[in-house]
Design a protein around this motif. Structure first.
Motif, short mmCIF file in Angstrom:
data_model
loop_
_atom_site.label_atom_id
_atom_site.label_comp_id
_atom_site.label_asym_id
_atom_site.label_seq_id
_atom_site.Cartn_x
_atom_site.Cartn_y
_atom_site.Cartn_z
N SER A 151 -6.95 -2.43 0.34
CA SER A 151 -7.63 -3.52 -0.35
C SER A 151 -7.08 -3.75 -1.74
N ARG A 152 -6.85 -2.69 -2.49
CA ARG A 152 -6.32 -2.82 -3.85
C ARG A 152 -4.92 -3.41 -3.86
N THR A 159 0.84 -1.20 0.00
CA THR A 159 0.00 0.00 0.00
C THR A 159 0.87 1.25 0.00
N GLY A 218 -3.71 -5.57 -1.75
CA GLY A 218 -3.63 -6.90 -1.18
C GLY A 218 -3.21 -6.92 0.27
N ASP A 219 -3.15 -5.76 0.90
CA ASP A 219 -2.86 -5.69 2.33
C ASP A 219 -4.16 -5.79 3.12
N ASP A 220 -4.04 -5.80 4.42
CA ASP A 220 -5.20 -5.99 5.30
C ASP A 220 -5.99 -4.69 5.42
N PRO A 221 -7.24 -4.61 4.91
CA PRO A 221 -8.04 -3.40 5.06
C PRO A 221 -8.33 -3.05 6.52
N ARG A 247 -8.49 2.71 3.31
CA ARG A 247 -9.00 1.33 3.27
C ARG A 247 -9.03 0.80 1.84
N LEU A 248 -9.43 1.62 0.89
CA LEU A 248 -9.46 1.18 -0.51
C LEU A 248 -8.05 0.89 -1.01
#
Length: 231
Positions: free
Chosen positions: A84-85, A43, A87-90, A80-81
């Protein structure tokens, strides 16, 4: 010409009136990036790309127009997005936002601000009135203010007259008894004038005034503002 005899309360803008905002935001972005590099490196790499960062914010803003005045909520959703994009933990979004928000409230006040706030607060109830999400108590200046209204708290921001009227009510006075002080010609000065308030433009960067309606006074510092009031 400012009529000081009418003034019973002062409302004050925050960002770029009491401190320079963009250096603050840049430091907060850096603090967030450093935290993400340790806890969510994919991220961090994504948000290091300006185009990707801007696209994520625009996407979130488009999805949530109802939050346009809630900068904190939009920032949290953007983080958060990105998580998520990547591949980490939201689920890390809240902790990441806390890092950003703590740094966002580590501002560097203009040098004239602390003594000026002390002077003004000794004479009038002060109300902070901001479209941003700074927290005057976390910053350490909350004791000078009777109240603080932000766009995200109120649901709408400047130049909407409702937030100016709410600020006057928070101070316990009528709008015509309020002096509003801020750096933005439209959001602060013209909006306050439209509400029947007196307005002082804080022009720290030698900008030209380009509107036909004039502020009651223009100052370059809050120290100059204080000099307008009798000892």
């Amino acid at each position: 010409m400012l009529d000081t005899t009418l003034i019973k309360a002062i409302t004050l803008d925050l960002d770029d009136t009491l401190w320079p905002v963009w250096p603050t935001i840049e430091r907060a972005e850096q603090a967030l990036g450093e935290w993400l590099a340790r806890h969510a490196p994919q991220t961090a790499a994504l948000l290091a790309e300006p185009a990707a960062r801007h696209e994520i914010r625009a996407h979130v803003n488009g999805l949530h127009p109802e939050l346009k005045h809630n900068l904190s909520a939009l920032r949290l959703k953007s983080i958060r997005l990105a998580l998520s994009r990547s591949g980490d933990d939201p689920g890390l979004a809240e902790a990441a936002f806390d890092i950003f928000f703590a740094a966002r409230n580590r501002v560097t006040l203009f040098g004239d601000v602390p003594p000026s706030l002390e002077f003004l607060a000794g004479r009038f109830p002060l109300v902070a009135l901001s479209n941003g999400n700074a927290d005057i108590h976390r910053i350490g200046i909350g004791a000078y203010f009777k109240a603080s209204l932000s766009a995200q708290q109120f649901g709408t921001g400047k130049p909407d007259p409702r937030i100016f009227h709410a600020a006057a009510s928070a101070a316990g006075v009528q709008p015509h008894e309020v002096l509003h002080v801020g750096d933005d010609a439209a959001l602060d000065v013209l909006a306050a004038l439209d509400c029947g308030m007196q307005a002082v433009w804080v022009n720290r960067t030698d900008q030209a005034w380009t509107h036909p309606v004039q502020p009651h006074e223009t100052v370059t510092t809050l120290a100059e503002l204080c000099k307008l009031f009798p000892a």
